[in-house]
Design a protein around this motif. Structure first.
Motif, PDB file in Angstrom:
ATOM      1  N   THR A  87     -17.266 -44.703 -12.102  1.00 21.70           N
ATOM      2  CA  THR A  87     -15.734 -44.386 -12.190  1.00 21.70           C
ATOM      3  C   THR A  87     -14.830 -45.549 -11.663  1.00 21.70           C
ATOM      4  O   THR A  87     -14.065 -45.916 -12.160  1.00 21.70           O
ATOM      5  N   THR A  88     -15.475 -45.821 -10.456  1.00 23.23           N
ATOM      6  CA  THR A  88     -14.830 -46.768  -9.565  1.00 23.23           C
ATOM      7  C   THR A  88     -14.745 -48.188 -10.608  1.00 23.23           C
ATOM      8  O   THR A  88     -13.896 -48.809 -10.609  1.00 23.23           O
ATOM      9  N   GLN A  89     -15.757 -48.506 -11.136  1.00 28.31           N
ATOM     10  CA  GLN A  89     -15.890 -49.853 -12.095  1.00 28.31           C
ATOM     11  C   GLN A  89     -15.087 -49.456 -13.349  1.00 28.31           C
ATOM     12  O   GLN A  89     -14.298 -50.621 -13.757  1.00 28.31           O
ATOM     13  N   ALA A  90     -14.883 -48.167 -13.899  1.00 31.74           N
ATOM     14  CA  ALA A  90     -14.067 -48.393 -15.072  1.00 31.74           C
ATOM     15  C   ALA A  90     -12.548 -48.091 -14.624  1.00 31.74           C
ATOM     16  O   ALA A  90     -11.730 -48.570 -15.492  1.00 31.74           O
ATOM     17  N   THR A  91     -12.126 -47.521 -13.559  1.00 31.11           N
ATOM     18  CA  THR A  91     -10.749 -47.417 -13.055  1.00 31.11           C
ATOM     19  C   THR A  91     -10.246 -48.522 -12.329  1.00 31.11           C
ATOM     20  O   THR A  91      -9.181 -48.696 -12.212  1.00 31.11           O
ATOM     21  N   GLY A  92     -11.096 -49.384 -11.533  1.00 30.66           N
ATOM     22  CA  GLY A  92     -10.711 -50.244 -10.529  1.00 30.66           C
ATOM     23  C   GLY A  92     -10.155 -49.809  -9.221  1.00 30.66           C
ATOM     24  O   GLY A  92      -9.723 -50.354  -8.628  1.00 30.66           O
ATOM     25  N   ARG A  93     -10.475 -48.315  -8.981  1.00 34.61           N
ATOM     26  CA  ARG A  93     -10.002 -47.733  -7.859  1.00 34.61           C
ATOM     27  C   ARG A  93     -10.966 -47.163  -7.267  1.00 34.61           C
ATOM     28  O   ARG A  93     -12.045 -46.579  -7.856  1.00 34.61           O
ATOM     29  N   PRO A  94     -11.001 -47.181  -5.949  1.00 36.61           N
ATOM     30  CA  PRO A  94     -12.360 -46.639  -5.125  1.00 36.61           C
ATOM     31  C   PRO A  94     -12.188 -45.079  -5.088  1.00 36.61           C
ATOM     32  O   PRO A  94     -11.260 -44.588  -4.862  1.00 36.61           O
ATOM     33  N   ILE A  95     -13.274 -44.554  -5.587  1.00 38.57           N
ATOM     34  CA  ILE A  95     -13.544 -43.268  -5.574  1.00 38.57           C
ATOM     35  C   ILE A  95     -14.851 -42.674  -5.138  1.00 38.57           C
ATOM     36  O   ILE A  95     -16.032 -43.229  -5.287  1.00 38.57           O
ATOM     37  N   SER A  96     -14.748 -41.719  -4.001  1.00 39.68           N
ATOM     38  CA  SER A  96     -15.898 -41.418  -3.069  1.00 39.68           C
ATOM     39  C   SER A  96     -16.734 -40.395  -3.817  1.00 39.68           C
ATOM     40  O   SER A  96     -16.138 -39.565  -4.848  1.00 39.68           O
ATOM     41  N   ARG A  97     -17.993 -40.271  -3.405  1.00 46.13           N
ATOM     42  CA  ARG A  97     -18.790 -39.228  -4.039  1.00 46.13           C
ATOM     43  C   ARG A  97     -18.288 -37.951  -3.695  1.00 46.13           C
ATOM     44  O   ARG A  97     -18.565 -36.794  -4.469  1.00 46.13           O
ATOM     45  N   PHE A  98     -17.499 -37.748  -2.522  1.00 46.57           N
ATOM     46  CA  PHE A  98     -16.920 -36.208  -2.212  1.00 46.57           C
ATOM     47  C   PHE A  98     -16.162 -36.112  -3.339  1.00 46.57           C
ATOM     48  O   PHE A  98     -15.879 -34.634  -3.744  1.00 46.57           O
ATOM     49  N   THR A  99     -15.200 -36.864  -3.636  1.00 40.30           N
ATOM     50  CA  THR A  99     -13.921 -36.598  -4.627  1.00 40.30           C
ATOM     51  C   THR A  99     -14.808 -36.164  -6.060  1.00 40.30           C
ATOM     52  O   THR A  99     -14.186 -35.421  -6.578  1.00 40.30           O
ATOM     53  N   VAL A 100     -15.857 -36.916  -6.212  1.00 39.08           N
ATOM     54  CA  VAL A 100     -16.508 -36.617  -7.582  1.00 39.08           C
ATOM     55  C   VAL A 100     -16.875 -35.211  -7.470  1.00 39.08           C
ATOM     56  O   VAL A 100     -16.689 -34.524  -8.463  1.00 39.08           O
ATOM     57  N   ALA A 101     -17.578 -34.634  -6.404  1.00 38.16           N
ATOM     58  CA  ALA A 101     -17.969 -33.528  -6.218  1.00 38.16           C
ATOM     59  C   ALA A 101     -16.918 -32.328  -6.391  1.00 38.16           C
ATOM     60  O   ALA A 101     -16.975 -31.302  -7.081  1.00 38.16           O
ATOM     61  N   ARG A 102     -15.773 -32.680  -5.743  1.00 39.50           N
ATOM     62  CA  ARG A 102     -14.585 -31.663  -6.022  1.00 39.50           C
ATOM     63  C   ARG A 102     -14.055 -31.620  -7.550  1.00 39.50           C
ATOM     64  O   ARG A 102     -13.914 -30.657  -8.095  1.00 39.50           O
ATOM     65  N   ARG A 103     -14.263 -32.961  -8.091  1.00 36.96           N
ATOM     66  CA  ARG A 103     -13.622 -32.864  -9.641  1.00 36.96           C
ATOM     67  C   ARG A 103     -14.723 -32.054 -10.466  1.00 36.96           C
ATOM     68  O   ARG A 103     -14.151 -31.340 -11.329  1.00 36.96           O
ATOM     69  N   LEU A 104     -16.038 -32.129 -10.196  1.00 38.74           N
ATOM     70  CA  LEU A 104     -16.934 -31.596 -10.810  1.00 38.74           C
ATOM     71  C   LEU A 104     -16.669 -29.971 -10.908  1.00 38.74           C
ATOM     72  O   LEU A 104     -17.083 -29.220 -11.833  1.00 38.74           O
ATOM     73  N   HIS A 105     -16.816 -29.669  -9.350  1.00 38.96           N
ATOM     74  CA  HIS A 105     -16.484 -28.261  -9.328  1.00 38.96           C
ATOM     75  C   HIS A 105     -15.407 -27.826  -9.927  1.00 38.96           C
ATOM     76  O   HIS A 105     -15.258 -26.617 -10.371  1.00 38.96           O
ATOM     77  N   GLY A 106     -14.244 -28.481 -10.000  1.00 37.47           N
ATOM     78  CA  GLY A 106     -12.911 -28.111 -10.709  1.00 37.47           C
ATOM     79  C   GLY A 106     -13.188 -27.983 -11.903  1.00 37.47           C
ATOM     80  O   GLY A 106     -12.462 -27.266 -12.605  1.00 37.47           O
ATOM     81  N   GLY A 107     -14.223 -28.882 -12.726  1.00 40.82           N
ATOM     82  CA  GLY A 107     -14.433 -28.791 -14.174  1.00 40.82           C
ATOM     83  C   GLY A 107     -15.673 -27.647 -14.269  1.00 40.82           C
ATOM     84  O   GLY A 107     -16.122 -27.352 -15.680  1.00 40.82           O
ATOM     85  N   GLY A 108     -15.931 -26.774 -13.388  1.00 44.25           N
ATOM     86  CA  GLY A 108     -17.077 -25.729 -13.488  1.00 44.25           C
ATOM     87  C   GLY A 108     -18.324 -26.221 -13.601  1.00 44.25           C
ATOM     88  O   GLY A 108     -19.346 -25.395 -14.049  1.00 44.25           O
ATOM     89  N   LEU A 109     -18.616 -27.560 -13.120  1.00 45.39           N
ATOM     90  CA  LEU A 109     -20.166 -27.666 -12.916  1.00 45.39           C
ATOM     91  C   LEU A 109     -20.543 -27.703 -11.508  1.00 45.39           C
ATOM     92  O   LEU A 109     -19.794 -28.395 -10.655  1.00 45.39           O
ATOM     93  N   PHE A 110     -21.722 -27.284 -11.268  1.00 45.10           N
ATOM     94  CA  PHE A 110     -22.295 -27.397  -9.901  1.00 45.10           C
ATOM     95  C   PHE A 110     -23.665 -27.766  -9.873  1.00 45.10           C
ATOM     96  O   PHE A 110     -24.253 -27.683 -10.898  1.00 45.10           O
ATOM     97  N   ALA A 111     -24.182 -28.437  -8.876  1.00 45.60           N
ATOM     98  CA  ALA A 111     -25.487 -29.014  -8.738  1.00 45.60           C
ATOM     99  C   ALA A 111     -26.660 -27.856  -8.481  1.00 45.60           C
ATOM    100  O   ALA A 111     -26.534 -27.279  -7.533  1.00 45.60           O
ATOM    101  N   ARG A 112     -27.368 -27.674  -9.224  1.00 47.98           N
ATOM    102  CA  ARG A 112     -28.681 -26.640  -9.076  1.00 47.98           C
ATOM    103  C   ARG A 112     -29.946 -27.193  -9.591  1.00 47.98           C
ATOM    104  O   ARG A 112     -29.895 -28.306 -10.175  1.00 47.98           O
ATOM    105  N   ARG A 113     -30.850 -26.425  -9.292  1.00 45.04           N
ATOM    106  CA  ARG A 113     -32.158 -26.926  -9.617  1.00 45.04           C
ATOM    107  C   ARG A 113     -32.319 -26.469 -10.984  1.00 45.04           C
ATOM    108  O   ARG A 113     -32.128 -25.087 -11.280  1.00 45.04           O
ATOM    109  N   PRO A 114     -32.836 -27.083 -11.784  1.00 42.76           N
ATOM    110  CA  PRO A 114     -33.112 -26.791 -13.204  1.00 42.76           C
ATOM    111  C   PRO A 114     -34.417 -25.648 -13.358  1.00 42.76           C
ATOM    112  O   PRO A 114     -35.399 -25.792 -12.456  1.00 42.76           O
TER     113      PRO A 114
END
Length: 288
Positions: A87-114
């Protein structure tokens, strides 16, 4: 002010762990509507601070958020760090993995064991569905005469790799969220066991080497299945998992010979009569 921010942070943290709004509201003694509103605010703005804040501005735009969620949906095994770098490469803005986790949670996605299991093909599903429909009206006393057997391999190696996927709540058993079970390479032992209502066989451990039809007959059918067949009588039904060694000529002949030899009483139901007629026809066509 600081205490209030800390409490809101704790609430958001528990909600991100997967807790329900109702349980978190009860734990903190806060109205359900307040916790729900706080959760909606966090998923929308990425912060739980009320009013205007002099803190760091939100690091992503709505289009960035959609791109982050899209990456996780396309590749469920992508980590937060990988998504952040892309995402940082695509937008040119630095984005942290913590921000990514929050956005994914906001989109209804959560890290789980398959879920780990053997993937079923459409043909497998059709046959299993047909078998269930055929036997859905069986009574408990009928199921009590069925012996189910299966083999399992135990290995010195482990398949407990920490693999996480991004998925929505309630989608644990969706086919896209299932990983085929590890085949356990390396040294190990193969065991076989059987269960039925109110009883079970001893666990049989195969010695080294592959299990063929001859070994299946000598080590499973004769010492285990034959005993259950003798105890249960002519209504006994043996179920295996269609493994290649179960479908050999030797295994089929052994099973069929014992079925025919055991039938000393006439059939008492239409279903038994049809089965008996089918077996007699098959036996006659083989001998002529």
């Amino acid at each position: 002010m600081a205490s209030g921010c800390f409490t809101r942070g704790r609430i958001i943290g528990k909600l991100e762990e997967g807790r329900s709004v109702t349980s978190v509201a009860a734990e903190f003694g806060i109205a359900h509507s307040i916790v729900s509103r706080l959760w909606r605010q966090f998923k929308t703005t990425g912060t739980a601070i009320r009013g205007f804040s002099s803190g760091r501005p939100r690091g992503t735009m709505p289009a960035d958020d959609r791109y982050i969620v899209l990456q996780a949906r396309r590749n469920k095994r992508k980590t937060e760090g990988e998504i952040a770098r892309h995402t940082t490469q695509a937008t040119g803005r630095p984005i942290s993995r913590f921000t990514v986790a929050r956005r994914l949670h906001g989109g209804g996605l959560f890290a789980r064991r398959p879920v780990r299991c053997v993937t079923l093909t459409p043909a497998h599903r059709r046959r299993r569905s047909a078998w269930c429909r055929e036997h859905r009206n069986r009574r408990d006393n009928e199921w009590g005469r069925v012996l189910f057997t299966d083999e399992s391999r135990f290995s010195l190696s482990s398949d407990s790799h920490r693999i996480l996927i991004w998925r929505e709540r309630g989608s644990r058993n969706h086919p896209l969220n299932i990983i085929e079970r590890d085949r356990y390479g390396g040294r190990g032992v193969l065991v076989c066991g059987g269960i039925m209502l109110g009883s079970r066989t001893d666990l049989h451990i195969f010695n080294a080497g592959s299990v063929n039809g001859t070994r299946f007959c000598n080590e499973i059918l004769l010492p285990y299945v034959r005993l259950f067949r003798g105890a249960m009588g002519m209504q006994f039904l043996f179920m295996d998992d269609n493994s290649p060694c179960h479908r050999t000529v030797a295994a089929e002949q052994l099973l069929e010979s014992r079925r025919l030899a055991a039938r000393t009483l006439p059939p008492v139901t239409i279903r038994e009569l049809r089965l008996a007629a089918r077996r007699m026809g098959s036996n006659a066509s083989t001998t002529h």
